[in-house]
Scaffold this motif. Structure first.
Motif, PDB file in Angstrom:
ATOM      1  N   LYS A 106       0.803  -1.218   0.000  1.00 29.61           N
ATOM      2  CA  LYS A 106       0.000   0.000   0.000  1.00 29.61           C
ATOM      3  C   LYS A 106       0.843   1.279   0.000  1.00 29.61           C
ATOM      4  CE  LYS A 106      -4.101  -2.043   2.104  1.00 29.61           C
ATOM      5  NZ  LYS A 106      -4.915  -1.827   0.883  1.00 29.61           N
ATOM      6  N   ALA A 107       2.040   1.220   0.586  1.00 32.42           N
ATOM      7  CA  ALA A 107       2.881   2.419   0.678  1.00 32.42           C
ATOM      8  C   ALA A 107       3.926   2.493  -0.428  1.00 32.42           C
ATOM      9  CB  ALA A 107       3.569   2.485   2.041  1.00 32.42           C
ATOM     10  N   GLY A 108       4.183   1.374  -1.105  1.00 34.90           N
ATOM     11  CA  GLY A 108       5.111   1.371  -2.230  1.00 34.90           C
ATOM     12  C   GLY A 108       6.579   1.389  -1.866  1.00 34.90           C
ATOM     13  N   VAL A 109       6.918   1.049  -0.614  1.00 33.93           N
ATOM     14  CA  VAL A 109       8.315   1.035  -0.176  1.00 33.93           C
ATOM     15  C   VAL A 109       8.945  -0.324  -0.488  1.00 33.93           C
ATOM     16  CG1 VAL A 109       7.881   2.736   1.626  1.00 33.93           C
ATOM     17  CG2 VAL A 109       7.626   0.302   2.155  1.00 33.93           C
ATOM     18  N   LEU A 110      10.249  -0.450  -0.212  1.00 32.77           N
ATOM     19  CA  LEU A 110      10.949  -1.711  -0.439  1.00 32.77           C
ATOM     20  C   LEU A 110      10.823  -2.613   0.788  1.00 32.77           C
ATOM     21  CD1 LEU A 110      14.306  -0.644  -2.141  1.00 32.77           C
ATOM     22  CD2 LEU A 110      12.060  -1.006  -3.170  1.00 32.77           C
ATOM     23  N   ALA A 111      10.540  -3.865   0.551  1.00 33.63           N
ATOM     24  CA  ALA A 111      10.414  -4.833   1.640  1.00 33.63           C
ATOM     25  C   ALA A 111      11.790  -5.258   2.129  1.00 33.63           C
ATOM     26  CB  ALA A 111       9.636  -6.059   1.173  1.00 33.63           C
ATOM     27  N   SER A 112      11.985  -5.234   3.447  1.00 37.60           N
ATOM     28  CA  SER A 112      13.244  -5.710   4.018  1.00 37.60           C
ATOM     29  C   SER A 112      13.242  -7.221   4.177  1.00 37.60           C
ATOM     30  CB  SER A 112      13.489  -5.051   5.378  1.00 37.60           C
ATOM     31  OG  SER A 112      12.380  -5.240   6.244  1.00 37.60           O
ATOM     32  N   ASN A 113      12.076  -7.815   4.196  1.00 43.27           N
ATOM     33  CA  ASN A 113      11.915  -9.260   4.285  1.00 43.27           C
ATOM     34  C   ASN A 113      12.048  -9.847   2.881  1.00 43.27           C
ATOM     35  OD1 ASN A 113      10.564 -11.865   4.272  1.00 43.27           O
ATOM     36  ND2 ASN A 113       9.777 -11.361   6.303  1.00 43.27           N
ATOM     37  N   ARG A 114      13.029 -10.714   2.661  1.00 42.65           N
ATOM     38  CA  ARG A 114      13.308 -11.228   1.316  1.00 42.65           C
ATOM     39  C   ARG A 114      12.109 -11.945   0.705  1.00 42.65           C
ATOM     40  NH1 ARG A 114      18.315 -13.390   3.524  1.00 42.65           N
ATOM     41  NH2 ARG A 114      20.129 -12.110   2.975  1.00 42.65           N
ATOM     42  N   THR A 115      11.356 -12.681   1.507  1.00 44.99           N
ATOM     43  CA  THR A 115      10.196 -13.413   0.992  1.00 44.99           C
ATOM     44  C   THR A 115       9.168 -12.452   0.420  1.00 44.99           C
ATOM     45  OG1 THR A 115      10.515 -15.233   2.550  1.00 44.99           O
ATOM     46  CG2 THR A 115       8.322 -14.994   1.597  1.00 44.99           C
ATOM     47  N   ILE A 116       8.965 -11.334   1.106  1.00 44.84           N
ATOM     48  CA  ILE A 116       8.027 -10.328   0.615  1.00 44.84           C
ATOM     49  C   ILE A 116       8.631  -9.587  -0.574  1.00 44.84           C
ATOM     50  CG2 ILE A 116       6.750  -8.242   1.252  1.00 44.84           C
ATOM     51  CD1 ILE A 116       6.851  -9.318   4.170  1.00 44.84           C
ATOM     52  N   ALA A 117       9.917  -9.299  -0.506  1.00 47.94           N
ATOM     53  CA  ALA A 117      10.595  -8.605  -1.608  1.00 47.94           C
ATOM     54  C   ALA A 117      10.497  -9.401  -2.907  1.00 47.94           C
ATOM     55  CB  ALA A 117      12.055  -8.359  -1.251  1.00 47.94           C
ATOM     56  N   ALA A 118      10.546 -10.719  -2.809  1.00 48.84           N
ATOM     57  CA  ALA A 118      10.493 -11.577  -4.002  1.00 48.84           C
ATOM     58  C   ALA A 118       9.166 -11.435  -4.748  1.00 48.84           C
ATOM     59  CB  ALA A 118      10.723 -13.028  -3.611  1.00 48.84           C
ATOM     60  N   GLN A 119       8.153 -10.932  -4.072  1.00 46.88           N
ATOM     61  CA  GLN A 119       6.839 -10.760  -4.697  1.00 46.88           C
ATOM     62  C   GLN A 119       6.755  -9.438  -5.465  1.00 46.88           C
ATOM     63  OE1 GLN A 119       3.913 -11.255  -1.542  1.00 46.88           O
ATOM     64  NE2 GLN A 119       5.073 -12.960  -0.686  1.00 46.88           N
ATOM     65  N   ASP A 120       7.744  -8.571  -5.302  1.00 49.53           N
ATOM     66  CA  ASP A 120       7.777  -7.295  -6.004  1.00 49.53           C
ATOM     67  C   ASP A 120       8.399  -7.511  -7.377  1.00 49.53           C
ATOM     68  OD1 ASP A 120       8.058  -4.678  -6.910  1.00 49.53           O
ATOM     69  OD2 ASP A 120       8.672  -3.903  -4.955  1.00 49.53           O
ATOM     70  N   LYS A 121       7.611  -7.448  -8.409  1.00 49.95           N
ATOM     71  CA  LYS A 121       8.060  -7.796  -9.758  1.00 49.95           C
ATOM     72  C   LYS A 121       8.475  -6.588 -10.597  1.00 49.95           C
ATOM     73  CE  LYS A 121       7.146 -12.101  -8.941  1.00 49.95           C
ATOM     74  NZ  LYS A 121       8.271 -13.053  -8.683  1.00 49.95           N
ATOM     75  N   ASP A 122       8.533  -5.411  -9.997  1.00 48.27           N
ATOM     76  CA  ASP A 122       8.912  -4.213 -10.740  1.00 48.27           C
ATOM     77  C   ASP A 122      10.419  -4.232 -10.988  1.00 48.27           C
ATOM     78  OD1 ASP A 122       9.356  -1.731 -11.805  1.00 48.27           O
ATOM     79  OD2 ASP A 122       8.254  -0.622 -10.272  1.00 48.27           O
ATOM     80  N   PRO A 123      10.859  -4.427 -12.240  1.00 46.75           N
ATOM     81  CA  PRO A 123      12.293  -4.561 -12.513  1.00 46.75           C
ATOM     82  C   PRO A 123      13.101  -3.310 -12.203  1.00 46.75           C
ATOM     83  CG  PRO A 123      11.062  -4.360 -14.567  1.00 46.75           C
ATOM     84  CD  PRO A 123      10.053  -4.536 -13.474  1.00 46.75           C
ATOM     85  N   ILE A 124      12.456  -2.135 -12.215  1.00 45.28           N
ATOM     86  CA  ILE A 124      13.194  -0.901 -11.969  1.00 45.28           C
ATOM     87  C   ILE A 124      13.671  -0.808 -10.522  1.00 45.28           C
ATOM     88  CG2 ILE A 124      11.382   0.734 -11.231  1.00 45.28           C
ATOM     89  CD1 ILE A 124      12.523   2.577 -13.526  1.00 45.28           C
ATOM     90  N   LYS A 125      13.083  -1.617  -9.635  1.00 50.26           N
ATOM     91  CA  LYS A 125      13.473  -1.607  -8.222  1.00 50.26           C
ATOM     92  C   LYS A 125      14.627  -2.559  -7.908  1.00 50.26           C
ATOM     93  CE  LYS A 125       8.834  -0.508  -6.441  1.00 50.26           C
ATOM     94  NZ  LYS A 125       7.720  -1.032  -5.609  1.00 50.26           N
ATOM     95  N   LEU A 126      14.955  -3.429  -8.847  1.00 51.11           N
ATOM     96  CA  LEU A 126      15.949  -4.467  -8.554  1.00 51.11           C
ATOM     97  C   LEU A 126      17.302  -3.923  -8.107  1.00 51.11           C
ATOM     98  CD1 LEU A 126      15.227  -7.183 -11.276  1.00 51.11           C
ATOM     99  CD2 LEU A 126      14.730  -7.270  -8.821  1.00 51.11           C
ATOM    100  N   PRO A 127      17.848  -2.877  -8.738  1.00 56.16           N
ATOM    101  CA  PRO A 127      19.139  -2.370  -8.253  1.00 56.16           C
ATOM    102  C   PRO A 127      19.090  -1.917  -6.796  1.00 56.16           C
ATOM    103  CG  PRO A 127      18.659  -1.510 -10.439  1.00 56.16           C
ATOM    104  CD  PRO A 127      17.403  -2.171  -9.961  1.00 56.16           C
ATOM    105  N   PHE A 128      17.960  -1.335  -6.393  1.00 54.18           N
ATOM    106  CA  PHE A 128      17.817  -0.916  -4.997  1.00 54.18           C
ATOM    107  C   PHE A 128      17.773  -2.129  -4.072  1.00 54.18           C
ATOM    108  CE2 PHE A 128      15.604   2.500  -7.429  1.00 54.18           C
ATOM    109  CZ  PHE A 128      16.438   3.557  -7.092  1.00 54.18           C
ATOM    110  N   TYR A 129      17.024  -3.142  -4.465  1.00 53.93           N
ATOM    111  CA  TYR A 129      16.939  -4.358  -3.649  1.00 53.93           C
ATOM    112  C   TYR A 129      18.305  -5.036  -3.512  1.00 53.93           C
ATOM    113  CZ  TYR A 129      11.854  -4.769  -3.037  1.00 53.93           C
ATOM    114  OH  TYR A 129      10.558  -4.588  -2.638  1.00 53.93           O
ATOM    115  N   ARG A 130      19.042  -5.104  -4.620  1.00 53.49           N
ATOM    116  CA  ARG A 130      20.343  -5.794  -4.565  1.00 53.49           C
ATOM    117  C   ARG A 130      21.296  -5.097  -3.599  1.00 53.49           C
ATOM    118  NH1 ARG A 130      19.482  -6.802 -10.392  1.00 53.49           N
ATOM    119  NH2 ARG A 130      20.587  -4.869 -10.895  1.00 53.49           N
ATOM    120  N   GLY A 131      21.172  -3.787  -3.480  1.00 49.78           N
ATOM    121  CA  GLY A 131      22.061  -3.038  -2.601  1.00 49.78           C
ATOM    122  C   GLY A 131      21.943  -3.427  -1.139  1.00 49.78           C
TER     123      GLY A 131
END
Length: 403
Positions: free
Chosen positions: A325-350
């Motif tokens: 609902k807030a559009g932030v990055l998930a710190s929990n990897r299981t939840i992060a894996a459900q975020d399919k927006d490719p533009i966010k991947l560099p942020f997640y990898r960091g």
């Protein structure tokens, strides 16, 4: 009336008027107020918890104004919430105060297995864990594909070195791009340069390490981007911050976080369509900053078991609701894996290799030192200080700034 009949009557009356038959434990959670989307997300999260837990009621109590000062006052007065936000940049001071509940013994069920180690380290003090990241942000390179195309300069790439990055800025400048990037007189934005170059901010004894050769060289690299005209401050192009400068297409690229994505999509949709994102450049190693906030527990809570139940919900199912609902990055990897927006991947990898925005000091205090360092970075940008003088002044005065 028989006891059993009385109980049945009482149960029916309570059910009809909506009053719980058994006492509920109230858990108060607090943080700074968010934007409308974030507030709606928190409400949904709280509602979901209360629907699931009949014996615990969670209450959200946002704290406006000077959050850290108010939290200190309430902790001292015994009136702080059971759980609260804690920014990683302020964590050191609060951890040293003795007001946070150590969580290690409550997390042996594997709660932390889905969290990147840098996020865990950010809220660890003296080998004890005092918070779990509710979400996070990192820095990446955001670039305007159209500006690069018109200048006939290849796009930035993941894995490019700082030498290649600076060469790219020089090429953009030579091809007529007046302002290749925004660069901030902001210490935390310089830290990735230091770490990537093999340097460090402080030594093992928490002394400032600016005079160490690799650190000093990285500081010089950062300052040179401004002094050589490869980067400018946002105010120089009529913008209040880097995201606005990028949205107005005054620069080819910025080093910024995922907070820019929603801003650009909403305020500059045409520019958002031209957006590319890659990881920060690397030196001898990868490096980026991690900005994060924990859910931490008040050591004085009278409802420790309920607080732990609330914490585990907030960083799992509750985080899923908040992230969606807030559009932030998930710190929990299981939840992060459900975020399919490719533009966010560099942020997640960091999050897997970044450095949390937290400086360890003997007192836990760093805010004054941060202001003093930022002032000197700006003076170095404007030629009022050489990097040698910057390093000398910070080294000589640092201890007094962190007292």
């Amino acid at each position: 009336m028989k006891r059993s009949a009385l109980f049945v009557s009482l149960f029916l009356v309570c059910a009809l008027i909506g009053v719980p038959l058994f006492a509920q434990t109230q858990i108060r959670i607090s943080g700074w107020p968010g934007n409308p989307d974030e507030e709606a997300a928190i409400k949904a999260m709280v509602d979901a918890f209360n629907a699931k837990n009949k014996d615990i009621v969670m209450v959200w109590e946002p704290t406006p104004g000077d959050y850290n000062q108010t939290l200190k006052t309430r902790l001292a007065g015994g009136t702080a919430a059971d759980l609260f936000y804690l920014d990683v940049s302020a964590f050191e001071e609060f951890a040293r105060s003795g007001n946070l509940l150590p969580l290690d013994s409550y997390l042996k069920d594997g709660t932390l297995k889905d969290f990147p180690q840098p996020l865990i380290d950010g809220f660890t003090f003296n080998s004890r864990i005092y918070g779990i990241a509710k979400d996070f942000s990192t820095l990446s390179v955001l670039y305007n594909k159209e500006i690069f195309d018109k200048a006939k300069v290849p796009y930035p790439k993941d894995g490019m070195t700082y030498s290649e990055f600076i060469k790219m800025l020089e090429t953009l400048k030579a091809k007529g791009v007046a302002n290749p990037m925004i660069i901030n007189a902001d210490f935390n934005r310089m830290i990735p340069f230091i770490i990537a170059n093999g340097g460090r901010v402080t030594d093992d004894n928490m002394n400032i390490a600016f005079a160490e050769p690799k650190t000093k060289a990285a500081i010089q690299m950062y300052v040179n981007i401004y002094k050589k005209g490869l980067g400018v401050e946002a105010s120089s192009v009529g913008a209040g911050w880097e995201g606005e400068a990028f949205g107005k297409e005054q620069v080819a690229l910025i080093m910024s976080g995922p907070w820019c994505l929603g801003y650009l999509k909403g305020s500059f949709p045409n520019v958002y369509k031209k957006l590319g994102v890659v990881e920060m450049p690397r030196g001898t190693q990868k490096s980026t900053m991690i900005y994060t906030v924990s859910w931490s527990i008040n050591k004085q809570t009278k409802n420790r078991a309920a607080a732990i139940t609330a914490l585990k919900f907030l960083v799992s199912e509750g985080q899923r609701i908040f992230v969606e609902k807030a559009g932030v990055l998930a710190s929990n990897r299981t939840i992060a894996a459900q975020d399919k927006d490719p533009i966010k991947l560099p942020f997640y990898r960091g999050a897997e290799y970044g450095t949390a925005w937290r400086i360890k000091t003997p007192s836990g205090l760093f805010s004054r030192a941060n202001d003093e360092i930022n002032s000197r970075i700006k003076d170095a940008f404007y030629g009022k200080l050489s990097v040698d003088d910057l390093v000398k002044q910070v080294t000589e005065n640092y201890d007094s700034w962190v007292e």
